[in-house]
Design a protein around this motif. Structure first.
Motif, PDB file in Angstrom:
ATOM      1  N   GLU A  77       0.864  -1.248  -0.010  1.00  0.00           N
ATOM      2  CA  GLU A  77      -0.023  -0.105   0.105  1.00  0.00           C
ATOM      3  C   GLU A  77       0.815   1.269   0.050  1.00  0.00           C
ATOM      4  OE1 GLU A  77      -0.540  -2.624   1.874  1.00  0.00           O
ATOM      5  OE2 GLU A  77      -2.405  -3.305   0.980  1.00  0.00           O
ATOM      6  N   GLU A  78       2.096   1.299   0.742  1.00  0.00           N
ATOM      7  CA  GLU A  78       2.595   2.288   0.593  1.00  0.00           C
ATOM      8  C   GLU A  78       3.301   2.681  -0.492  1.00  0.00           C
ATOM      9  OE1 GLU A  78       4.200   2.130   5.470  1.00  0.00           O
ATOM     10  OE2 GLU A  78       5.454   1.117   3.874  1.00  0.00           O
ATOM     11  N   ALA A  79       3.975   1.452  -1.269  1.00  0.00           N
ATOM     12  CA  ALA A  79       4.444   1.794  -2.542  1.00  0.00           C
ATOM     13  C   ALA A  79       3.782   2.076  -3.567  1.00  0.00           C
ATOM     14  CB  ALA A  79       5.080   0.374  -2.893  1.00  0.00           C
ATOM     15  N   VAL A  84       1.460   7.027  -6.598  1.00  0.00           N
ATOM     16  CA  VAL A  84       0.517   8.167  -6.847  1.00  0.00           C
ATOM     17  C   VAL A  84       0.632   9.538  -6.537  1.00  0.00           C
ATOM     18  CG1 VAL A  84      -2.057   8.482  -6.605  1.00  0.00           C
ATOM     19  CG2 VAL A  84      -1.363   6.028  -6.820  1.00  0.00           C
ATOM     20  N   GLY A  85       1.256   9.632  -5.626  1.00  0.00           N
ATOM     21  CA  GLY A  85       1.570  10.938  -4.884  1.00  0.00           C
ATOM     22  C   GLY A  85       2.577  11.503  -5.784  1.00  0.00           C
ATOM     23  N   GLN A 109      10.661   1.022 -11.822  1.00  0.00           N
ATOM     24  CA  GLN A 109      11.488  -0.130 -12.386  1.00  0.00           C
ATOM     25  C   GLN A 109      11.503  -1.144 -11.038  1.00  0.00           C
ATOM     26  OE1 GLN A 109      15.486   1.823 -12.945  1.00  0.00           O
ATOM     27  NE2 GLN A 109      14.772   2.574 -14.760  1.00  0.00           N
ATOM     28  N   VAL A 110      11.378  -0.879 -10.219  1.00  0.00           N
ATOM     29  CA  VAL A 110      11.568  -1.972  -8.972  1.00  0.00           C
ATOM     30  C   VAL A 110      10.228  -2.613  -8.455  1.00  0.00           C
ATOM     31  CG1 VAL A 110      13.737  -1.253  -8.278  1.00  0.00           C
ATOM     32  CG2 VAL A 110      11.761  -0.192  -7.136  1.00  0.00           C
ATOM     33  N   LEU A 115       1.863  -4.690  -8.484  1.00  0.00           N
ATOM     34  CA  LEU A 115       1.795  -3.491  -7.973  1.00  0.00           C
ATOM     35  C   LEU A 115       1.933  -2.656  -9.061  1.00  0.00           C
ATOM     36  CD1 LEU A 115       4.062  -3.393  -4.672  1.00  0.00           C
ATOM     37  CD2 LEU A 115       1.265  -3.928  -4.978  1.00  0.00           C
ATOM     38  N   ARG A 116       2.530  -2.959 -10.245  1.00  0.00           N
ATOM     39  CA  ARG A 116       2.584  -2.011 -11.211  1.00  0.00           C
ATOM     40  C   ARG A 116       1.446  -1.990 -12.183  1.00  0.00           C
ATOM     41  NH1 ARG A 116       6.666  -4.525 -13.639  1.00  0.00           N
ATOM     42  NH2 ARG A 116       8.393  -3.704 -12.543  1.00  0.00           N
ATOM     43  N   ALA A 117       0.765  -3.148 -12.169  1.00  0.00           N
ATOM     44  CA  ALA A 117      -0.637  -3.130 -12.760  1.00  0.00           C
ATOM     45  C   ALA A 117      -1.488  -2.338 -12.016  1.00  0.00           C
ATOM     46  CB  ALA A 117      -1.147  -4.685 -12.693  1.00  0.00           C
ATOM     47  N   ARG A 118      -1.464  -2.267 -10.621  1.00  0.00           N
ATOM     48  CA  ARG A 118      -2.453  -1.536  -9.937  1.00  0.00           C
ATOM     49  C   ARG A 118      -2.151  -0.149 -10.257  1.00  0.00           C
ATOM     50  NH1 ARG A 118      -2.105  -3.517  -3.688  1.00  0.00           N
ATOM     51  NH2 ARG A 118      -3.250  -1.558  -3.454  1.00  0.00           N
TER      52      ARG A 118
END
Length: 329
Positions: A77-79, A84-85, A109-110, A115-118
């Protein structure tokens, strides 16, 4: 927690909140002895994390700023929240847009595929809107220094330039930062005035947290944003307008941004908005947005300069609709 690797990662996650942790509280959270905690802290230091130690009855640990940025430990969630920010860099902060894009590229990149899809889903569904700022920009280092003092409940000393250009030294107990339109404000208890104050962050220079911690005080408002709005309404010579709304105050409150001004009842089916703004033109824009998006019937009593700004706004909107160039405001 018996697994040393998992325990150290958990310790790092707690320290990266940048609050001060008492030694006994931290040891209890990790379910270890004070001796094991000290050993784990030393291991973090060996890995490049600058952990400060304080002695005495209020002793404990805190992650300090270092000469280099060590790896950060983020949950899912933090990532995503950080990514988004970064996509919508803070308005009114000098030089942050380009740095935000660089940081976002490194983070993407990491990110693991899930998560990249989200993040891509959020990006594809979002259209960013950028408003040009005419106000002075806030120094990013100043903003961070104030935010850290707020988070750590540390007294903050800084030089402050008043409306008349005079510079004074201030010592405060910082409470919260408030982003309002194109400007940032600090809400704090001023130790010299023995009262709550708001400070425009673009007028703050050389902020320094002196390490003296304080217990939080009760703010005389619903929240920091409400206090800033209340304080700005009291500023003399600030652009104002009286807007009559044909709706009960509860219905209007759902449609009017609290920072626009004070809503008061005017009988059971009507209310009045005492609106304020940074400028006459921005005040006119705010009133127009409420009229266009709320579905409520508004009547503006004045003053004359606000009525004229509304006319210019309407003329420009009509010109754009007809394919003509809008006149500069």
């Amino acid at each position: 927690m018996s697994d040393p690797t998992a325990r150290i990662l958990r310790l790092l996650s707690l320290l990266q909140t940048y609050r001060h942790w008492g030694g006994s509280e931290l040891a209890e959270r990790l379910d270890v002895s004070p001796r094991t905690l000290r050993r784990d802290v030393e291991r973090l230091r060996e890995l490049g994390y600058p952990v400060d130690t304080t002695r005495g009855t209020q002793g404990g640990y805190r992650l300090a700023a270092g000469a280099k940025l060590p790896p950060l430990l983020l949950d899912d969630e933090e990532a995503v929240a950080i990514a988004v920010g970064l996509r919508t860099a803070a308005g009114g902060v000098a030089g942050i847009e380009e740095a935000s894009l660089r940081a976002l590229a490194k983070l993407q990149q990491v990110l693991p595929p899930r998560l990249r899809a989200r993040l891509n889903a959020v990006q594809d569904a979002t259209v960013p809107t950028v408003f040009a700022s005419r106000g002075p920009a806030v120094d990013a280092d100043v903003l961070v220094a104030i935010a850290q003092a707020c988070r750590g409940s540390e007294q903050l000393r800084f030089a402050y330039t008043g409306h008349d250009g005079t510079e004074t030294s201030r010592l405060v107990e910082p409470y919260r930062l408030v982003s309002r339109g194109r400007r940032w404000y600090l809400v704090a208890w001023c130790l010299q005035r023995a009262d709550w104050r708001t400070f425009r962050v673009d007028r703050v220079q050389r902020p320094f947290a002196n390490g003296v911690r304080f217990p939080p005080r009760e703010l005389p408002a619903e929240d920091a944003a409400a206090y800033v709005a209340q304080a700005l309404r009291a500023v003399p010579n600030r652009p104002r307008a009286v807007v009559r709304i044909a709706a009960p105050v509860e219905q209007a409150r759902a449609a009017v941004w609290p920072g626009m001004g004070e809503l008061v009842p005017d009988g059971p089916d009507n209310c009045v908005l005492h609106a304020t703004g940074d400028s006459v033109d921005w005040l006119a824009v705010g009133i127009s947005m409420v009229a266009a998006t709320s579905g409520l019937r508004l009547t503006v009593d004045g003053p004359a300069e606000v009525l004229e700004a509304l006319r210019r706004l309407g003329d420009n909107a009509a010109a754009l609709a007809d394919g003509r160039a809008a006149a500069p405001v």
